[in-house]
Design an enzyme around this catalytic site. Structure first.
Site, PDB file in Angstrom:
ATOM      1  CB  SER A  73      -0.928   0.031   1.218  1.00 24.08           C
ATOM      2  OG  SER A  73      -0.278   0.571   2.347  1.00 24.08           O
ATOM      3  CE1 TYR A 114      -1.036  -1.710   6.927  1.00 24.24           C
ATOM      4  CE2 TYR A 114      -0.742   0.531   6.121  1.00 24.24           C
ATOM      5  CZ  TYR A 114      -1.282  -0.739   5.976  1.00 24.24           C
ATOM      6  OH  TYR A 114      -2.062  -1.036   4.876  1.00 24.24           O
TER       7      TYR A 114
END
Length: 324
Positions: A159, A185
């Site tokens: 992402s 993340y």
């Protein structure tokens, strides 16, 4: 051979759906695996692949719930898999190995995002362990089936989160610095991209090609750890709960990974980061779009990809390419 990191003008775009990129593609007789394929993007991916004729295995942390969700979809079977538990990873992979059927498509879709500090296994940080190490081990154990029958396509869900952090090789598990959920993340999403880079480099002689895919912004259960206030502050929605127009539907979000896993346009290619159903451009550093478009250099760095592979193999104890 390395594939250039630039678009190929696929003809699809940000609003294409998974069903649209599969139009005219017959996956009958093909076996696909989609981790976490029972909610959000994963569910839409499974629907599209099954709709094109594929048989689909769905490894799931909540197998009973997954079976209920997927009950009406043809040619789908659920397996139990907890990516944060290596024993579970090895057990699930062994079940697939025992079948002896070659795997044509592996989409490493399951993920967690921005969770509170959590430790799994031998004290590993949960986002890095679940999003990267679990999939790393699962893929390596499945290698004989991926390399069978001419080779598989492997897609790792990354992402734009990768832009938040490179790999913190000096403190992968947040043991010496205070935990920051978004940087953790970001590291995990960078790891997903680098995994695809190195798997492609190692596997292409066997016909296995790998891609990293950014699905785009989508409201799914991935946001379970975020408060409404945090999403408003991030500009993801307004005070009334209206989602920003940049966000995609789940059907649109599933398209890039599905395209990377199946498109004839990518024949002979691999090791690149994709977005909006095309190979992404390198990030234009300093541009207004730098945070939301393109791939940062650290997420496709071949030296870091090889280094991360070696570190991951040492942590998990598995490496399909290790020499005796």
């Amino acid at each position: 051979m390395a594939t250039p990191q630039h678009p190929i003008d696929s003809g699809f775009g940000a609003r294409s759906t998974a069903a649209e990129v599969l139009e005219g593609i017959d996956l009958s007789g093909r076996l696909a695996i989609v981790t976490g394929g029972y909610s959000g993007l994963g569910l839409e991916t499974v629907l599209a692949l099954s709709g094109a004729g594929a048989d689909v295995l769905v490894p799931a942390r909540r197998p009973q719930h997954a079976a209920e969700v997927l009950a009406e979809i043809e040619r789908v079977e659920v397996l139990e898999l907890d990516l944060g538990d290596l024993d579970s990873v090895f057990a699930c992979a062994q079940q697939v190995l025992d079948r002896g059927r070659g795997v044509d498509i592996l989409i490493n879709n399951a993920a967690i995002m921005a969770c509170p500090e959590t430790r799994v296994g031998p004290g590993w940080e949960a986002q890095f362990a679940t999003n990267h190490l679990g999939h790393f081990a699962f893929t390596n154990v499945l290698w004989p089936l991926l390399a069978a029958d001419g080779g598989a396509r492997v897609v790792a869900l990354s992402s734009t989160g990768h832009k938040l952090s490179p790999i913190r090789f000096d403190d992968l598990m947040w043991e010496t610095t205070d935990y920051e959920k978004w940087l953790a993340y970001g590291q995990a999403k960078t790891a997903n991209s680098l995994f695809a880079v190195q798997l492609d480099a190692l596997g292409q002689d066997a016909g296995v090609r790998a891609f990293a895919a950014h699905p785009g912004g989508i409201m799914t259960p991935l946001q379970r750890h975020l408060s409404r206030e945090e999403m408003i502050a991030s500009g993801w929605m307004d005070e009334e709960g209206n989602v920003d127009d940049r966000f995609k539907t789940p059907e649109q979000g599933a398209s890039t990974s599905t395209w990377a896993a199946t498109s004839p346009q990518l024949e002979g290619m691999g090791g690149v980061y994709c977005e909006n159903c095309d190979i992404a451009r390198p990030t234009e550093v300093g541009s207004p779009s730098a945070r939301i478009e393109g791939v940062d250099a650290h997420a496709i760095d071949r030296d870091d990809a090889a280094r991360l592979w070696a570190v991951s193999a040492a942590l998990t104890g598995v490496d399909a390419f290790a020499t005796a």
